[in-house]
Design a protein around this motif. Structure first.
Motif, short mmCIF file in Angstrom:
data_model
loop_
_atom_site.label_atom_id
_atom_site.label_comp_id
_atom_site.label_asym_id
_atom_site.label_seq_id
_atom_site.Cartn_x
_atom_site.Cartn_y
_atom_site.Cartn_z
N UNK A 19 -17.97 3.39 -3.72
CA UNK A 19 -16.73 2.66 -3.47
C UNK A 19 -15.56 3.62 -3.37
N UNK A 20 -14.84 3.54 -2.26
CA UNK A 20 -13.56 4.23 -2.09
C UNK A 20 -12.53 3.12 -1.85
N UNK A 21 -11.91 2.69 -2.92
CA UNK A 21 -11.11 1.47 -2.90
C UNK A 21 -9.65 1.71 -2.51
N UNK A 22 -9.12 0.85 -1.67
CA UNK A 22 -7.69 0.87 -1.35
C UNK A 22 -6.87 0.57 -2.59
N UNK A 23 -7.46 -0.23 -3.50
CA UNK A 23 -6.73 -0.64 -4.69
C UNK A 23 -6.40 0.53 -5.61
N UNK A 24 -7.09 1.64 -5.44
CA UNK A 24 -6.81 2.82 -6.27
C UNK A 24 -5.71 3.69 -5.67
N UNK A 25 -5.10 3.21 -4.57
CA UNK A 25 -4.13 4.03 -3.86
C UNK A 25 -2.68 3.75 -4.18
N UNK A 26 -2.40 3.03 -5.27
CA UNK A 26 -1.01 2.79 -5.66
C UNK A 26 -0.27 1.80 -4.80
N UNK A 27 -0.98 0.83 -4.22
CA UNK A 27 -0.32 -0.18 -3.38
C UNK A 27 0.48 -1.15 -4.24
N UNK A 28 1.50 -1.76 -3.63
CA UNK A 28 2.35 -2.69 -4.38
C UNK A 28 1.69 -4.05 -4.55
N UNK A 29 1.08 -4.57 -3.49
CA UNK A 29 0.49 -5.91 -3.52
C UNK A 29 -0.98 -5.80 -3.13
N UNK A 30 -1.88 -6.16 -4.04
CA UNK A 30 -3.30 -5.97 -3.74
C UNK A 30 -4.16 -6.86 -4.62
N UNK A 31 -5.38 -7.08 -4.16
CA UNK A 31 -6.40 -7.76 -4.96
C UNK A 31 -7.75 -7.19 -4.55
N UNK A 32 -8.56 -6.83 -5.54
CA UNK A 32 -9.92 -6.33 -5.32
C UNK A 32 -10.89 -7.39 -5.81
N UNK A 33 -11.73 -7.92 -4.90
CA UNK A 33 -12.62 -9.03 -5.22
C UNK A 33 -14.06 -8.56 -5.31
N UNK A 74 5.28 -4.82 1.34
CA UNK A 74 5.28 -6.27 1.19
C UNK A 74 3.99 -6.92 1.70
N UNK A 75 3.12 -6.14 2.32
CA UNK A 75 1.86 -6.68 2.85
C UNK A 75 0.85 -6.81 1.73
N UNK A 76 0.25 -8.00 1.61
CA UNK A 76 -0.79 -8.23 0.60
C UNK A 76 -2.12 -7.72 1.13
N UNK A 77 -2.77 -6.86 0.35
CA UNK A 77 -4.06 -6.27 0.74
C UNK A 77 -5.15 -6.91 -0.11
N UNK A 78 -6.09 -7.59 0.55
CA UNK A 78 -7.21 -8.24 -0.14
C UNK A 78 -8.48 -7.49 0.22
N UNK A 79 -9.08 -6.88 -0.77
CA UNK A 79 -10.27 -6.05 -0.57
C UNK A 79 -11.48 -6.81 -1.10
#
Length: 439
Positions: A267-281, A250-255
């Motif tokens: 780039x080793x992005x958290x967004x590529x890790x299958x997270x439920x809530x995320x945004x890559x800026x 449920x934690x929103x991850x903003x990268x």
């Protein structure tokens, strides 16, 4: 001090308005103490509950902070007045601003005409050509790019994402040290920053784990060119952080990949890790132009819908003139070549300073980006000492929550020969007062 300003009012709203007016007009400044609740209640002949409600309203809007027995004080960056960096004294070499070298910025040529007619772009807020360019730009680095959107810069996007997902009082995990404008923004939104220590590989997993256990609702981080420390996620660090975050869906991850094309690290992005809530800026201000207030974001569907829903109700869309300017630069071969040269130069200049400082026994951090972080014991002593030798660097206090002191040095236009001279001067300042350096 607060004692020099008379707070007035008989209701919570009028008391809060009185304090806000004092902050706006400069009668109360960052760090000034407000009277204790009971004392002010007696002075104004109101109940303590009325004053407490006023203080709560001020906290929720980012004007004040309460520090337990330390009382309630005006926030370091109250939401009614931004915390501006000090002006660079005349005659000093400015290494404090965090700006790119102008020599590596292209000359944008805006489109020749406005959009035909007088109409709203709410139905088609994004230029299809730029949207496809963004999908290739972000998706080429392994980040899911099915759902993308635009914003008026990274801070605009982060602010909208946090305000749609969180409520005043919620906690956000923030890098420490971290980008001061982001720290200020979280506070201005009435949110609480939970410090997460960083090192050369970015956020430390055990510190993020502690923040998640403390109940943070969001995480804001940089995968590379971390400002001010210069860290960059390794593949192993990314995997360790993803493991922590997957236990908190449920934690929103903003990268915030703010310096993507000139970061000087993969780039080793958290967004590529299958997270439920995320945004890559991503933004372009560091390599296409500081006045191009435009950002792109790739998000999960829920996050995208919330962001775009709020955007629709405010500015509606990002200027199509701006979008066409960005598109023209991103697809221009000469600009691409210039950005490539910039990335190489920034890497050489950053490494030159780190190496030069190390030759004097001074440890420094900066594996990516345009900044170098140097730990010190006394920031003021170092800043003033370097000022006397012609250099202007940034004191670390603006970037820190609870981490140890340091100074940030922007190396974007610092040539290697100048880095050698700066390192010598830095060592000289430390030698003049050994107690200023933390080693």
């Amino acid at each position: 001090m607060a004692a020099q300003y008379s707070i007035s009012g008989t209701t919570a709203s009028t008391i809060a308005a009185s304090v806000e007016r004092a902050v706006t007009e400069g009668d109360l400044g960052p760090g000034d103490a407000l009277p204790p609740v009971r004392r002010l209640a007696d002075d104004l002949s109101v109940s303590p509950g009325t004053v407490a409600t006023a203080y709560k309203e001020l906290r929720g809007r980012g004007l004040v902070v309460t520090r337990g027995r330390g009382g309630t004080i005006v926030a370091a960056a109250p939401s009614v007045a931004s915390r501006r960096p000090p002006k660079v004294p005349q005659g000093l070499r400015d290494l404090a601003g965090g700006h790119p070298d102008p020599a590596f910025l292209p000359d944008p040529v805006p489109p020749g005409r406005l959009s035909a007619g007088v109409r709203s772009h709410r139905a088609t807020p994004r230029l299809p050509e730029l949207e496809e360019t963004v999908r290739a730009w972000i998706g080429g680095a392994g980040v899911p790019a099915e759902h993308v959107t635009f914003a008026h810069g990274a801070l605009d996007c982060v602010g909208r994402l946090l305000s749609t997902d969180l409520r005043p009082g919620d906690a956000v995990a923030m890098e420490d040290p971290g980008y001061h404008h982001l720290l200020d923004l979280v506070q201005a939104l009435g949110l609480r920053s939970v410090a997460v220590a960083v090192d050369d590989e970015g956020m430390r997993p055990e510190a993020l784990e502690a923040a998640v256990r403390a109940g943070v609702r969001a995480v804001v981080c940089s995968p590379r060119a971390q400002n001010p420390y210069g860290g960059a996620f390794s593949a192993a660090r990314r995997d360790a952080l993803v493991a922590v975050l997957q236990r908190a869906p449920d934690v929103l991850v903003i990268e915030n990949d703010h310096a993507a094309d000139i970061a000087g690290a993969p780039l080793h992005s958290l967004a590529s890790g299958g997270l439920a809530r995320w945004a890559h800026l991503r933004t372009v201000t560091k390599f296409l132009g500081t006045d191009l207030r435009w950002a792109a974001a790739s998000c999960d569907p829920t996050t995208l819908a919330r962001h775009d829903g709020r955007l629709l109700l405010t500015s509606g869309w990002i200027s199509h003139l701006l979008q066409r300017t960005v598109l023209g630069l991103m697809t221009d071969t000469d600009t691409t070549a210039l950005v490539t040269r910039a990335r190489s130069a920034y890497g050489e200049r950053r490494k030159a300073l780190v190496t030069a400082l190390a030759s004097h026994g001074v440890a420094a951090h900066g594996v990516s980006g345009m900044n170098v972080w140097v730990p010190v014991r006394d920031e003021s002593a170092v800043v003033n000492g370097l000022r006397s030798r012609g250099w202007w660097v940034a004191a670390g206090a603006r970037f820190r929550l609870s981490s140890a002191p340091g100074v940030r040095i922007t190396t974007a236009d610092l040539l290697p020969a100048d880095a050698v001279r700066l390192a010598s001067d830095f060592a000289g300042v430390l030698g003049e007062s050994e107690t200023t350096y933390g080693g």
